[in-house]
Write a protein that holds these residues in place. Structure first.
Motif, short mmCIF file in Angstrom:
data_model
loop_
_atom_site.label_atom_id
_atom_site.label_comp_id
_atom_site.label_asym_id
_atom_site.label_seq_id
_atom_site.Cartn_x
_atom_site.Cartn_y
_atom_site.Cartn_z
N THR A 1 28.83 93.03 50.07
CA THR A 1 27.84 93.30 49.03
C THR A 1 28.23 94.55 48.25
OG1 THR A 1 26.10 92.33 50.38
CG2 THR A 1 25.40 93.80 48.60
N TRP B 1 25.52 83.80 37.38
CA TRP B 1 24.76 84.30 38.52
C TRP B 1 23.30 83.90 38.42
CZ3 TRP B 1 26.91 89.91 37.91
CH2 TRP B 1 28.24 89.96 38.38
N ASN C 1 22.13 85.24 43.86
CA ASN C 1 23.22 85.98 44.47
C ASN C 1 23.26 87.42 43.95
OD1 ASN C 1 23.92 84.76 42.04
ND2 ASN C 1 26.10 84.71 42.52
N GLU D 1 25.69 89.03 46.66
CA GLU D 1 26.99 89.49 46.18
C GLU D 1 26.84 90.88 45.57
OE1 GLU D 1 29.09 86.79 43.55
OE2 GLU D 1 28.20 85.10 44.62
N ARG D 2 25.72 91.06 44.85
CA ARG D 2 25.51 92.30 44.13
C ARG D 2 24.03 92.64 44.14
NH1 ARG D 2 28.18 93.11 38.31
NH2 ARG D 2 29.94 93.50 39.70
#
Length: 150
Positions: free
Chosen positions: A2, A30, A86, A104-105
């Motif tokens: 992350t 995203w 995500n 992911e972020r």
């Protein structure tokens, strides 16, 4: 792993900063959850995202929408992830979710002119480093463009 981005607002509002960041997220394919800390803020952002620009469209809904799972952007006050996002944006001192490592972020946007927000961001930075997340700090330059700072 992350990635957690810390966006330090100074002399800027979340209303001016959030739409372009969401547009970039959608351009990258995203799915996003934007978490604030009050239903009133969520409702205000919902209205704002429909009207912030005449030439732009950000498809979104609040987490209460019947079709929330199909929306590319969800506005919420909860830690849930109804659209399988995500990327998660945290505004208004929303805390890191327990499942931060599933994104992911994570983008933590904080008001640098607010002492409480600054302290909360510093603590979140420490927590993220301790948990092994990749962290970056972003601030605007004199022209208002985001610059990564070391």
């Amino acid at each position: 792993m992350t990635e957690v981005l810390f966006y330090h607002l100074q002399n800027m509002s979340i209303e001016s900063v959030l739409p372009p960041l969401l547009e970039k997220s959608l351009e990258r394919g995203w799915r996003v959850v934007v978490q604030s800390t009050s239903p009133e803020r969520t409702e205000a952002l919902d209205a704002h995202l429909w009207t912030y620009s005449d030439d732009s469209f950000l498809p979104h809904a609040t987490s209460r929408a019947a079709d929330a799972e199909g929306q590319p952007i969800i506005l919420s006050t909860e830690e849930t992830n109804p659209n399988g996002a995500n990327v998660r944006f945290l505004i208004d001192n929303a805390a890191l979710p327990a499942d931060t490592d599933r994104y992911e972020r994570v983008v933590l946007v904080f008001n640098g002119d607010d002492r409480e927000a600054l302290d909360a961001a510093r603590q979140a930075w420490k927590d993220c480093r301790t948990r092994g997340f990749e962290v970056t700090y972003w601030q605007t330059d004199e022209r208002g463009r985001w610059q990564r700072r070391e």
